[in-house]
Structure formats: C-alpha cells, structure tokens
Design a protein around this motif. Structure first.
Motif, short mmCIF file in Angstrom:
data_model
loop_
_atom_site.label_atom_id
_atom_site.label_comp_id
_atom_site.label_asym_id
_atom_site.label_seq_id
_atom_site.Cartn_x
_atom_site.Cartn_y
_atom_site.Cartn_z
N PRO A 1 -104.03 70.97 76.76
CA PRO A 1 -103.13 71.96 77.35
C PRO A 1 -102.57 72.93 76.31
CG PRO A 1 -102.06 69.82 77.19
CD PRO A 1 -103.49 69.61 76.86
N GLY B 1 -104.58 62.01 82.14
CA GLY B 1 -105.01 61.63 80.80
C GLY B 1 -103.99 62.08 79.76
N LYS C 1 -94.56 65.55 77.90
CA LYS C 1 -93.69 65.40 76.73
C LYS C 1 -93.24 66.76 76.20
CE LYS C 1 -95.64 61.08 74.87
NZ LYS C 1 -96.50 60.51 73.81
N SER D 1 -100.90 57.88 74.62
CA SER D 1 -99.73 58.76 74.69
C SER D 1 -98.61 58.14 75.52
CB SER D 1 -100.16 60.10 75.29
OG SER D 1 -99.08 60.98 75.39
N THR E 1 -111.36 55.15 88.71
CA THR E 1 -112.16 56.30 89.15
C THR E 1 -112.77 57.10 88.01
OG1 THR E 1 -110.07 57.46 89.25
CG2 THR E 1 -110.95 56.68 91.33
N PRO F 1 -115.25 58.46 85.62
CA PRO F 1 -116.71 58.38 85.55
C PRO F 1 -117.15 57.77 84.21
CG PRO F 1 -115.96 60.65 85.36
CD PRO F 1 -114.76 59.83 85.66
N PHE G 1 -101.90 53.76 65.53
CA PHE G 1 -102.10 54.97 64.72
C PHE G 1 -100.79 55.62 64.28
CE2 PHE G 1 -102.28 57.76 68.60
CZ PHE G 1 -101.55 58.85 68.14
N HIS H 1 -111.70 65.53 73.66
CA HIS H 1 -111.21 64.83 72.48
C HIS H 1 -112.07 63.60 72.14
CE1 HIS H 1 -108.37 63.44 69.51
NE2 HIS H 1 -108.16 62.30 70.17
#
Ligand code: NZQ
Ligand code: MN
Length: 949
Positions: A642, A667, A675, A718, A756, A758, A830, A852
C-alpha cells in the motif's frame, strides 16, 4: 612530542617539548590551553598578539581510523571569541609522524610580505611567496606540488584569506592533493594571512612510523572498533551516500534551510538528496573516498560533471544546504560549481551561503539564480565594495543592507540545521564557545520538545569537544552501546603505555570547553553578542511551525551541569516488545464483537483486501460486530504494497465517518495499512516523518485509536509486531515504521480465514515467514537474543512440517494452523533484525511491484549464499529444523522446487541491465544491511545479484 614555534617577525623557528601534562591533549583542547597561556583575550584578532595554532590529535599518526582531523585555532575575527575549526586530509598524520603535535605561529612579518613554511624531516624553512600573491587555492596547490612533489600535504589560504575577510578559511589538501578540506569557520584564514603565511607545506617522507607502546592491545582495540563501525546503521548510511544523506532526513525533520531560512523543508529537496546525488555521480564516473588515510567510512564525494570530468571534491551536506537550498538552488551541478569556487577562493561556504541568502533578501540576487550567486562570489574575489561586505560574513551583509533579520549566532552564520525545529541544536548555537557551529554539538534527539534541551545539547557539546580534542571524525560516532570515550582511552593507553580511563578522556574534553569559556569571558564574548537572533523566537519555521522557545533560564543553566556530566550509562538492554492479546484457533473470529466492545469501539473502520469482500468475509465480520452493537464502515480496496496516498485516503474516510477504531483484515498490506492509518489519524506530520531510519518511531505519541488485526495470509507476522511497511512511490522505496504504539491491541488469528489462499500465495507468504526466521536467527542488529532465536527455530520447524501440506491441500486445517503460528514466530523473531534478504526483497517490491514473498524467495537464497561461511553453525541448526538435512541452501532449493517458486532473478522478469539499478536500491536499505552477518559493500551486493541472475 614537540611544539613547533614559528616567529614571523624574526622569521625564526624553534622546537619546544610538549609539556608532559599535555601529552594526551590535541586539537581543539591544545588550542584552548595555548590560547589561555599565550594570547590576551582582548587581542586584536588580526594584530600581532593573536596566534595561529595548528594542532593534530594525540593519535593522529597511528593510522587508527578516523583520528586524523587537523585543528586550526586562534581568536576569531568573526566571532571575536576563541575559535577552533578542523578539517580532514593527511596533514595531522604527517605532523605526528614528524613528531609535531602543534604549530604556533606568532608575530608578523614586514607589511605585505608573504611567506610559506616548509616542514620536513630535514628541518623547517621559510619560503618567500610574494610570487603567489593573489593566487587561488587550486592553482597554488598545483604549483606547490610541481615544486615539492606529490607526497606533501598543504594548508593554504586563497584570495579571500589574503584580503583578510572574516569568512576566510584555511584550506587543507585532501587525499588527491586538492585543497578541498577546509578549516572554514570563524575566519581563521584571515588570521593566517595576518601572519603573512600563504601556505604550510608538510612533507613527512622518510619519517619513521610513530611509536606504539603496546602494539597488540592497539591492534585489538582498532579491530573491534572497525567492527563496530561496520555494523553501525548511521555509519553505513554515511558510507553509502556521504553527508548529503541528511538532505532527506533533515528536510522531513524540517531543519534544512530554504531561501534564507524561511522554511525547514526545501521545495524539491529530492533533487539534491544523498540518493539522487549518488545516482547521478556514479553514472558520471564520480566516486566516494575517505578524506584521510585509513578511513573506514569513506563518505567524501568526488563529484563529476555531466561529461565525466571532476567538478568538485567533497560535495557535502552543508554545501547542499547553504550554497543550494538556502539560495533556492536544487541543482546538484550548480551546487558543485559553487562549492568549487568557494574552495578555490578559500572561503567558508556556510558563512558565504548564509550571507548570499541575506543578499538575496536585500535584492542583490534572485533566489534560485546560480549565475547571480556566482557573480556575487566574483565580487568577493575582486574586492568590490559589496564584495568586501559579503566577504566579512552574514552580519556584515545584513548591516550593510539594513536588514534586521540576521541569521547568525555570535556573529556567525547559521549552518544547515535550523535550531527552531531541532531545539537542542539551537541551544548549542546559543551557548557554545564556538557560536553557530553545528559541529560543536549536533543533536536531533527530541527535536521539538521545549524542555530538557540544555542537557541534550550539553551531552553532544561534550561529545563534539571530545572528537575535536582527539582529532576524531564526528561522522564516525556510532550509536548503540559503543563508547567513544572508552575507545579513545584504550588507544591512548596502548600508544603511550599509560593507564587512561574513559573518565580521563571525558575530563580532558570538559577542560577544553572550560578553557574556551575562560578565554571568551576575558574577550567579553557573551557581552558583545545577543544570545540568539530575535527572529528565532518570533518567526515560526514551516512546516513544523515551531519557534525556538527554550527558556532563557534553562539555556543559562547549561554549564552548571558540565562538571557533573557523565557519559550516559550504556545499559545493554534486551528488548522484549509486548505481545498483543491473541485469539488463536478455528472459529475465534466469532469473539471479535465482544472483544472490540471491550476496546470501546462504537464505529469501526474495517480495512480489507478486495478478496475479503468477494469471499464474504467482510460481511461476516460486519455481522459479528453488529451483534455487539458496533457500527462499521468498510474500505476494501487495499492494494498490495500500500502506498502513502492510500493511507491518506483511509485516514480521511476514518475522520469523515467519525470512526473510533480500526479493524484490518487481510494480508500484511491490509494490516500495515491499518497500522499506518492509526498513525495518520492521530499524529500531525506526513507519514515519512515517522520513518524508522529517521528516528521517527519516537515521535509517535499516544493516544492512537484501537487497532485489531485479522491476518488472512500466513507470512508477515504484522498481526503481532511493531512494524508497518508502506510504499513511498515518490522515492520508489519501502518506508519502514517501527513503534510499540502500532502493536495491535488485539490479534484475531483464525486459520479458517487463510484456507482460501491459493497455492502460489500460500507458498510465497510461507517463504516470507521462513525468511523472517532465518534472517532473524542470525541477524547482527541484535546479536544476543535467545528468546527470539528460539522462536525462529520453532518457526522454521513448523514451516518444514507444514508448508508443503498447506500448499498441496489448502483445506488441511492443521497445516494452516501451523503456518499461522509460524508467521507469528517469524514476525516476532525478526525483531532481532534482518539482513540482505529483506534488503533485496524490499527493493524488488518497491521497484518492480513483485509480491513480497515471491521477491523474497530469490532474495533469501542470496542471503544464505552470502552468509554461508560466517553462519556455518547457525545454518546447520536451521537446515536440521527445516528438513533434517545439513545444508540450508539445498534444503531451500528442494522446498522451492516442491512449491514451484522462482530461484533466479530472471524468473522474476528482471533484465540483466536492471541488476545494477537493483543493486543501487538494495544499497539504500541501511538498517537491513547493517544487520547482515557478513560485511557487505556495493561491489559484493552487485556480485551476489549477478550470481543469482
Ligand atoms: O488483492 P486481493 O485480490 O484481495 O488478494 C489478496 C492480496 O492481493 C490476497 N489474499 C490475501 N489473503 C487471502 C488472499 N487471497 C485469497 N485468500 C486469502 N485468505 O493476497 C494478496 C497479497 O496480500 P498482501 O497483504 O500484499 O501480502 P502479504 O501478506 O504477503 O503482505 C505483504 C506486505 O507486507 C509487508 C510487505 O512489504 C508487503 O507490503 N511486510 C510487512 C511486515 C510487517 N508488518 O511486519 C514485514 C514483512 O517483511 C513485509 O515487509
Ligand atoms: Mn518479510
């Protein structure tokens, strides 16, 4: 160790022993001591009583890195107080090798006589230099090199010095022999001229290397310090972009001058950012180098013309700020031209840039008019009426033009860090014995806070005094746990066979400031000048619209705390970010309504991926909320990666609809959008202001609206961590925000929602989680964190067990559950740091819009290959966890084969020509690169990308 005393009256020199009690003192500290002993503070700066002192640090000649700065001092004709200015170049190292700590130049020769001083192992001699009268620095340097060979280093004055203008610099030769390293501030070039000295020529050939008492200890200290510098994020950034890296950061902070200090965010600063300059310069064959031998940072920019010929040496931040943006100029070539002219004339570019800004205000040139600026510099060279005025600096210029708004502290022009938007720096300008000098104590901590700035400034003034007294480079001060004081103490102990402590070093640095204050008191320094320019108090600086409002009482109190000042305790703290409350398990989504209610949501903005709407998930969530009497509005257009603009849209919707809480379902993109939107609706600045690389996290202040995350992929983690990754399209890069404030208030992890996904998405997001675990496990950002390391191994094990299953059968709920858990493990692990993998992954994402996870598949292979040797044992642990094998790279290859994932950059549609540009982008990601276990540089990055092409 000796002091070389030069009597310009009798044209005699003699050596004196450096007093034993000054053995460890150099540079600025030694200047302050000598000045107090030998120069009456009321002396005329350009008269016979003043002295010109040139001094290196006590470690200069050892070739330990970053310790070869050379200081020049005396009473300043500009500030009328004591002045020290320092520069890079090999001069200090050469002097140390010749056994000279300081040169004291005193007396005056017969009127209008000009001399040079040549210092070598064979002795010191005076050289008549009348023939060089009026010669500019570059030409002079060439002549001197022709005569005395290429091994010399020089200190010289140009025509501005000869005219004794108060902005005259002492110019030192750099590693290439160009006179580009200036001890510029305070008009010390005029003092040198008043002594009848045009140049000092130092030839250390044949001198033996300096004695070191404990060679082993010395080597070990240097080795570990270099290691520290290599891992430091700021040092990495300096190495990559030079000081212009601060162009973007300071513009976002709102402290970079624009058009005579009328704004802190120059229009079009992007054109002169560190990234832009580097890109342009590399294409033209320019490069970066160290300004002194042995430098491990190498931040100095050799800037080239469009035709590939050299334009100027040392295109630095201050040049961009004062000769560029402060004059409305945002063309790097124009700035390079102006910088060259200033070096050639031997003029302080800060002082003259500041003066030209005022001249523009007074109608003497137009803002943005490069030729106008060049024309005025020509006036200075000629010595025309207005040229004289300009050459004497900003105060003189403002007075001549009858302008009351004078951008100066203590007679000296303000550098490219506006103290109204970084108030600690304002306190430094107002209190330092040096006047408006950014190198006297530069701090960007808590920039806009009104109180606590005296203590803030004091800390950095002491650090600056330490650097200047020991000849250490300010651009190489690492953050984190490293202690510069201990480093210097260990080196001093090893060189001189003494037992020097960090406290001793600190004490010497404090003495420097005390001696300077003593001199200035005698000179009436604080009485001559106002404490600060009045417009600092009254004229808000856009875009922060802040004024310098630190109370006088606080400013006055700064030196009361000098004696008691201690190096801030470097507690080594292991960070455990708080976890959000977790709801985990198939069906937990049904509890969402009640939990949202507990968070006092009445009207939620539901942010979701488009697919969530299509699958009916958004309706389901709205139904659940409604049962708990929570109204909702939906934004379900989140695009992958985004961009900032999308966040602004979401924030506007939130405000227009008077929402009071955020729920992000989807996602990583949707969750990060949630956020970032939480930040956008609760903080005033643009998102870029909160970027981690600029210390933005600390600026995010409570309260933020409540945020619930519902992951629909199993990758980023996240939902549980303190990170948000937004795409800055303008800069084509990922903008990372890190703050505890954006850890969700609740994570609802329902494996059913991920069913769901894929096949491709399952594989890609799974690899993201895997990369978080692998890179996190070995990252150097936090070398010791067994808790995160444990999560990393656990995550790898879950992925090894279940990613293939989830891929082949999306409805395998147990496998989905494992993957949901693995994503959380990775998302936390991480926090320890990442490495080259994510640096490449993010560059691919931002540049090519490759998802990503897909980008990371190849990137992770690059990471594993690069760190194979350094992380041998750790990779063994991970291969065992992944599939009970021994070699991580081949284990990954097997996995990728089963998941049908790409293994080469060409599989991602990258062209071979694109590799170089990609490498450049990767090189920008300082935070991730600094965490990479094996040391990296541009060449190595390019090499590894080519290997995986
Ligand atoms: O676009 P639609 O059609 O809605 O499809 C979505 C989306 O485009 C689809 N999708 C998501 N859940 C689904 C589904 N399709 C079917 N069933 C489901 N249950 O997946 C597409 C990609 O979604 P996205 O959110 O972009 O992927 P991901 O979860 O991998 O997140 C990537 C983003 O997170 C950032 C990345 O940079 C990137 O912007 N990261 C965030 C991190 C963090 N906050 O800690 C760390 C990561 O390293 C990463 O940088
Ligand atoms: Mn990731």
């Amino acid at each position: 160790m000796k002091i070389l005393r030069v009597d310009m009256n009798k044209l005699e020199v003699h050596y004196e022993n450096l007093p034993e009690e000054w053995k460890l003192v150099g540079g600025r500290g030694l200047i302050a001591k000598i000045m107090n002993k030998e120069v009456p503070p009321t002396a005329d700066p350009l008269g016979p009583e003043n002295k010109l002192i040139i001094a290196g640090g006590p470690l200069a000649g050892t070739l330990a890195p970053q310790l070869g700065r050379i200081s020049v001092g005396g009473k300043s004709p500009l500030t009328l107080g004591i002045k020290e200015a320092n520069a890079g170049g090999p001069a200090a190292q050469d002097l140390d090798r010749l056994g000279i700590r300081a040169i004291i130049v005193e007396g005056m020769p017969p009127k209008d006589k000009l001399f040079g001083l040549k210092i070598s192992k064979d002795g010191v001699s005076f050289i008549p230099m009348d023939e060089y009268k009026g010669m500019k620095n570059y030409k002079l340097n060439q002549e001197l090199r022709k005569k005395y060979g290429d091994k010399i280093s020089t200190a010289s004055i140009g025509v501005v010095g000869e005219k004794k203008y108060k902005s005259a610099a002492v110019s030192f030769s750099d590693m290439l022999g160009d006179p580009s390293r200036n001890a510029a501030r305070g008009g010390l070039g005029a003092v040198m001229a008043s002594k009848g000295l045009k140049a000092i020529i130092i030839d250390s050939s044949g001198a033996s290397s300096v004695d070191i008492s404990d060679k082993e200890k010395f080597r070990e200290t240097v080795r570990s310090w270099i290691d520290t510098l290599n891992k430091d994020v700021t040092c990495w950034l300096f190495r990559q972009f030079g000081t212009p890296l601060a162009v973007s950061t300071n513009s976002y902070q709102g402290t970079m001058p624009w058009q005579n200090y009328t704004s802190g965010r120059p229009l079009g600063f992007q054109k002169v950012s560190g990234e832009a300059i580097k890109k342009l310069n590399l294409e033209r064959g320019g490069k970066m180098h160290g300004c002194m031998p042995g430098c491990v940072i190498q931040c100095s920019i050799l800037y080239h013309n469009a035709d590939g010929t050299p334009l100027c040496s040392a295109q630095e931040y201050e040049a961009v700020g004062l000769l560029g943006t402060n004059l409305g100029i945002t063309d790097p070539d124009a700035i390079g031209r102006l910088k060259y002219i200033c070096d050639d004339l031997g003029i302080d570019l800060i002082e003259i840039g500041s003066a030209l800004g005022v001249a523009a205000d007074g109608g003497k040139m137009r803002m943005g008019d490069v030729e106008g600026a060049i024309g005025l510099l020509a006036e200075v060279e000629k010595g025309s009426e207005f040229g004289k005025v300009l050459g004497d600096g900003v105060v003189s210029t403002a007075k001549a033009l009858r302008i009351g708004r004078i951008p100066a502290f203590k007679g000296q022009g303000i550098p490219a860090h506006d103290g109204r938007a970084a108030k600690g720096i304002g306190v430094t300008y107002a209190t330092s014995p040096m006047g408006a000098d950014h190198t006297a104590g530069l701090t960007y901590r808590m920039p806009l806070q009104k109180t606590g700035q005296a203590a803030n400034s004091l800390r950095f003034q002491v650090a600056a005094s330490t650097c200047d007294t020991f000849g250490y480079c300010l651009n190489a001060v690492p953050g984190g746990q490293a202690s510069l004081y201990s480093f210097l103490a260990d080196l001093l102990s090893a060189r001189y066979g003494m037992n020097v402590t960090a406290e001793d070093v600190l004490k010497i640095a404090k003495e420097t400031i005390k001696e300077e204050r003593k001199f200035n008191e005698g000179a009436g320094f604080d009485k001559i000048w106002e404490r600060y320019p009045s417009f600092y108090r009254t004229e808000p600086l856009p875009p922060m619209n802040s004024v310098f409002d630190v109370e006088d009482a606080e400013i006055e109190s700064i030196w009361d705390k000098l004696d008691g000042f201690k190096e801030p305790k470097q507690i080594w703290e292991m960070r455990f970010d708080p976890m959000p409350p977790l709801l985990f398990g198939p069906g937990v989504i049904r509890q969402l309504g009640e939990r949202a209610k507990q968070l006092k949501m009445k009207k939620a903005l539901l942010i979701a991926d488009p697919i969530m709407g299509k699958l009916g998930n958004t309706d389901e969530v709205r139904g659940i909320l409604e049962k708990s009497s929570i109204a909702s509005v939906v934004f379900s257009d989140v695009e992958p990666d985004p961009p900032v603009e999308e966040i602004e849209k979401i924030a506007k919707l939130y405000q227009d609809e008077h929402c009071d809480g955020l729920i992000a379902m989807g996602g990583g993109s949707s969750m990060d959008a949630g956020k970032a939107a939480a930040i956008k609706v609760s903080q005033s600045g643009p998102l870029a202001e909160y970027e981690a690389a600029m210390g933005g996290g600390g600026k995010i202040k409570a309260p933020l609206p409540p945020l619930i995350c519902i992951p629909s992929t199993s990758g980023t983690g996240s939902e549980v961590n303190s990170y948000a990754v937004i795409t800055d399209q303008e800069r084509a890069k990922k903008l990372l925000i890190i703050s505890k404030m954006i850890i969700p208030n609740l994570a609802v992890i329902d494996p059913n929602i991920t069913r769901t996904m894929p096949k491709g998405l399952t594989a890609e997001t799974g690899v993201d989680a895997l990369a978080h675990c692998i890179e996190g496990y070995v990252s150097k950002n936090t070398p010791f964190h067994p808790y995160y390391s444990g999560l990393a191994v656990a995550g790898v094990k879950l992925i090894g067990n279940s990613l293939r299953k989830a891929y082949h059968n999306g409805d395998d709920l147990n496998a989905r559950m494992d993957m949901c858990m693995a994503a959380i493990d990775g998302g936390i692990a991480f926090s320890k740091g990442l490495g080259l993998g994510h640096a490449i992954g993010h560059a691919l994402g931002a540049q090519y819009h490759i998802s990503h996870g897909k980008a990371l598949a190849v990137s992770l292979l690059c990471f594993v290959r690069t760190n194979k040797e350094v992380c041998k044992n750790e990779f063994w642990d991970l291969a065992l966890a992944l599939d009970r094998s021994e070699d991580l790279e081949s284990a990954l290859m097997r996995l990728y084969q089963d998941l049908n994932l790409p293994t080469r950059l060409r599989d991602l549609g990258i062209t071979e020509e694109g590799i170089k540009a990609l490498a450049f982008e990767v090189g920008k990601d300082a935070a991730n690169l600094a965490g990479n276990p094996a040391p990296l540089n541009d060449r190595r990055i390019l090499e590894i990308l080519k290997e995986f092409y």
